[in-house]
Design an enzyme around this catalytic site. Structure first.
Site, PDB file in Angstrom:
ATOM      1  N   THR A 133     -38.534 -70.752  54.905  1.00  0.00           N
ATOM      2  CA  THR A 133     -39.003 -69.368  54.996  1.00  0.00           C
ATOM      3  C   THR A 133     -39.468 -69.026  56.411  1.00  0.00           C
ATOM      4  OG1 THR A 133     -40.861 -67.980  54.297  1.00  0.00           O
ATOM      5  CG2 THR A 133     -41.202 -70.316  54.120  1.00  0.00           C
ATOM      6  N   ASP A 134     -39.466 -67.734  56.717  1.00  0.00           N
ATOM      7  CA  ASP A 134     -40.008 -67.291  58.007  1.00  0.00           C
ATOM      8  C   ASP A 134     -41.536 -67.382  58.045  1.00  0.00           C
ATOM      9  OD1 ASP A 134     -40.637 -65.168  56.288  1.00  0.00           O
ATOM     10  OD2 ASP A 134     -39.718 -63.602  57.531  1.00  0.00           O
ATOM     11  N   GLU A 135     -42.151 -67.574  56.864  1.00  0.00           N
ATOM     12  CA  GLU A 135     -43.621 -67.554  56.822  1.00  0.00           C
ATOM     13  C   GLU A 135     -44.235 -68.744  57.561  1.00  0.00           C
ATOM     14  OE1 GLU A 135     -45.331 -66.299  53.111  1.00  0.00           O
ATOM     15  OE2 GLU A 135     -43.511 -65.219  52.560  1.00  0.00           O
ATOM     16  N   TYR A 159     -49.044 -71.802  50.770  1.00  0.00           N
ATOM     17  CA  TYR A 159     -47.580 -71.800  50.575  1.00  0.00           C
ATOM     18  C   TYR A 159     -46.866 -72.101  51.889  1.00  0.00           C
ATOM     19  CZ  TYR A 159     -42.852 -69.831  50.446  1.00  0.00           C
ATOM     20  OH  TYR A 159     -41.501 -69.646  50.593  1.00  0.00           O
ATOM     21  N   LYS A 163     -44.580 -75.352  53.052  1.00  0.00           N
ATOM     22  CA  LYS A 163     -43.176 -75.240  53.467  1.00  0.00           C
ATOM     23  C   LYS A 163     -43.024 -75.786  54.895  1.00  0.00           C
ATOM     24  CE  LYS A 163     -40.020 -73.688  51.693  1.00  0.00           C
ATOM     25  NZ  LYS A 163     -39.003 -74.271  50.761  1.00  0.00           N
TER      26      LYS A 163
END
Ligand code: NAD
Ligand code: TYD
Length: 356
Positions: A133-135, A159, A163
């Site tokens: 993810t970009d997060e 989260y 990741k």
């Protein structure tokens, strides 16, 4: 044969359905623990299709994964399996560490052992594609440039931290052991089969049910939206032509504030399924207490995947969101089935404590 993990979830299931819709593609072993987010009904159209082998199990179960690898001898693995909802990671971070960190580690160990048994072209052509993810890059200021693959990791939620940890493990298995890995970091997805606890499906489902549309804080947080089928086509392209050890950012150049998204959904519903009282769905918008540590802005620079692999999204936000709203209108049975007791408990836990 390819092994897909988490293929009963939102993106994984879209990937499996699209993959098997292409006649030339190999069979899929689909390993999924069927958490609250995993839904076998999404895969119902594959019943009786010998090219889809569903296995109910945990990516962290090394013995199971080793057995599956030895039996099916996949030429690639696409790892979607994860706990994926930021709000849930705030309430219960342990599950995120367990699946996203420990689970990915156990999976990598099993894959490393299997890969070590291969030789020749089977070994050099093998791929482990990790879907991320970009997060992991953290939050951008209003005028900062979009995330490139060089952006430093600054995860802010349990989260995104979990990741980020999994991305680092995948990277290390390439650097240390030579495992032929690929990593994709994608922006927010939307589209069919999206579990209605995430922003877009939640707004559609709540609007139709006459419920409040809960906007966190001022609704000016920005996300970069990509139609799920475009994410799937990007993964197929990276699997086919990506350079091992490389990271590819995936996005649709569609930055939008949350409030704009909610208004767009409302306007489409006004057009496609007007309220019986003739009022606008936007009247249901309610501002509620913000998410703790809420990232203000994500934006993906998808230049590398476009330049090096020739990938581009097929949908604009306007075409993708219209298809999505129409899909939810046409699949209200699917929605009703995923709104189980556990779903209602989550809604009570997450929204019950937020002040309107
Ligand atoms: P999802 O929560 O809808 O689905 C996750 C799936 O993984 C579910 O079917 C679940 O049962 C399964 N799963 C969970 N733990 C497992 C375990 N231990 N073993 C086997 N299966 C397990 O998630 P999603 O939105 O489809 O996201 C898929 C992947 O893409 C995730 O890795 C996520 O981080 C990443 N991603 C998601 C988005 C997005 O906008 N949804 C954007 C970028 C990247
Ligand atoms: P979400 O779909 O949970 O994705 P992520 O947090 O991974 O980006 O949320 C998207 C944005 O929408 C995020 O800024 C939080 C916001 N949001 C709301 O305002 N209200 C809601 O009820 C939900 C679920 C999300």
């Amino acid at each position: 044969m390819i092994l897909v993990t988490g293929g009963a979830g939102f993106i994984g299931a879209n990937f499996v359905l699209d993959w098997l819709a292409s006649p030339g593609n190999e069979a899929v072993v689909n390993l999924d623990i069927l958490s609250y987010a995993g839904n076998p009904e999404t895969l119902a159209s594959l019943a009786g299709d010998a090219r889809h082998i569903f296995v109910h199990g945990d990516i962290g179960d090394s013995a199971l994964v080793a057995r599956l690898l030895a039996e099916h001898r996949p030429r690639a693995i696409v790892n979607f399996a994860a706990e994926s909802h930021v709000d849930r990671s705030i309430h219960s971070p342990g599950a995120f560490i367990q699946t996203n960190v420990v689970g990915t580690f156990n999976l990598l160990e099993a894959v490393r052992a299997y890969w070590g048994t291969l030789d020749g072209a089977a070994k050099s052509d093998f791929r482990f594609l990790h879907v991320s993810t970009d997060e992991v890059y953290g939050s951008l200021g209003k005028d900062e440039p979009a995330f490139t693959e060089q952006h430093r990791y600054e995860p802010n939620s349990p989260y995104s931290a979990s990741k980020a940890a999994s991305d680092h493990l995948v990277r290390a298995y390439h650097h240390t052991y030579g495992l032929p890995v690929l990593t994709t970091n994608c922006s927010n997805n939307y589209g069919p089969y999206h579990f209605p606890e995430k922003l877009i499906p939640l707004m559609i489902v709540n609007a139709l049910a006459g419920k409040a549309l809960p906007v966190y804080g001022d609704g000016q947080q920005i996300r970069d939206w990509l139609y799920v089928k475009d994410h799937c086509s990007a993964i197929r392209r990276v699997l086919e032509a990506g350079t091992t050890g490389e990271v590819y950012n995936v996005g649709g150049w569609n930055e939008k504030p949350n409030l704009d998204i909610v208004h767009t959904v409302c306007a489409l519903l006004d057009e496609l399924r007007p309220r019986t009282d003739g009022a606008a769905y936007s009247q249901q918008i309610t501002y509620v207490t913000d998410r703790p540590g809420h990232d203000r802005r994500y934006a993906i620079d998808a230049g590398k995947i476009e330049r090096e692999l020739g990938w581009k999204p097929a949908e604009t936000f306007e075409t993708g969101i219209r298809k999505t709203v129409q899909w939810y209108l046409d699949h209200q049975d699917w929605v009703a089935n995923v709104q189980s007791g556990a779903y209602r408990d989550w809604v009570e836990q997450n929204y019950g404590e937020r002040v309107a």
